[in-house]
Design a protein around this motif. Structure first.
Motif: not given
Length: 221
Positions: A173-198
């Motif tokens: 999550n930390g590496e994703i946040a750094d790579e995409l220039h977004i916050s850690l909480s935003t990464v976690k939110s997107h991953i939660a959304s991905l899990m729900a959709k998939l």
């Protein structure tokens, strides 16, 4: 609070080494060791560790079967399992992920990555060894999944597609946040959304879906 870990490996020198590395961490405690799968399952059910670290090849009951019995789809209160293997056991690792493992490591992983994997699993996350993610999941994607990949219940957003690709490459999550220039909480939110959709239980299943639908190949082009 220390993360309580159960270590299972049929090779005593490997099992002891893993336990020593983990016990040396200030916030990890090895609460049990097992030399075979049946004993590992027995101890896991009795001790309820935060994380089980299992070798794939073990006598009596292999790591795949042990993982399925503790973390499989039909388990009401699954335990967190991380499998550890070597390069020549890719097919077994893939089967273990299907059985419910939250992540996998190579046996030559350093103390830092081992500790990170244990903490990730304990926190409901998963760590996939980046060095073999593409090789392992990509190879099985080419052979085709056992059944057609599930269709997302809702179309993925462009940002979710980006997150999906980074997860499939083994990024934390930390590496994703750094790579995409977004916050850690935003990464976690997107991953939660991905899990729900998939309909995925964890990021390992997100990664497998990405490979099965050729999204990782497309994202690298």
């Amino acid at each position: 609070m220390s993360v309580r870990v159960l270590v299972a490996d049929d090779q005593e020198i490997v099992r002891t080494g893993l336990a020593m590395i983990l016990d040396a961490q200030p916030d990890i405690e090895v609460v049990g060791q097992a030399a075979d799968g049946r004993r590992a399952v027995e101890l896991a059910r009795r001790l309820r560790p935060d994380v089980c670290l299992f070798d794939i090849r073990m006598p009596g009951l292999d790591g795949i079967a042990a993982t399925r019995s503790l973390a499989g789809p039909g388990v009401a209160d699954p335990l967190a399992v991380v499998v550890i293997t070597t390069f020549d056991l890719d097919e077994y690792v893939y089967a273990a992920l299907r059985a419910g493992a939250r992540g996998f490591l190579l046996k030559n992983a350093g103390a830092r990555q081992l500790s990170e994997a244990v903490h990730a699993a304990a926190n409901g996350d998963a760590l996939i060894a980046p060095s073999i993610t593409a090789r392992l999941l990509g190879a099985f994607a080419r052979t085709g999944p056992a059944s057609p990949p599930a269709r997302p219940i809702e179309a993925l957003t462009d940002r979710e597609e980006q997150i999906l690709a980074t997860v499939a490459r083994g990024r934390t999550n930390g590496e994703i946040a750094d790579e995409l220039h977004i916050s850690l909480s935003t990464v976690k939110s997107h991953i939660a959304s991905l899990m729900a959709k998939l309909g995925a239980r964890n990021r390992v299943e997100i990664a497998m879906w990405a490979y099965e639908t050729n999204r990782v190949k497309n994202s690298a082009e």
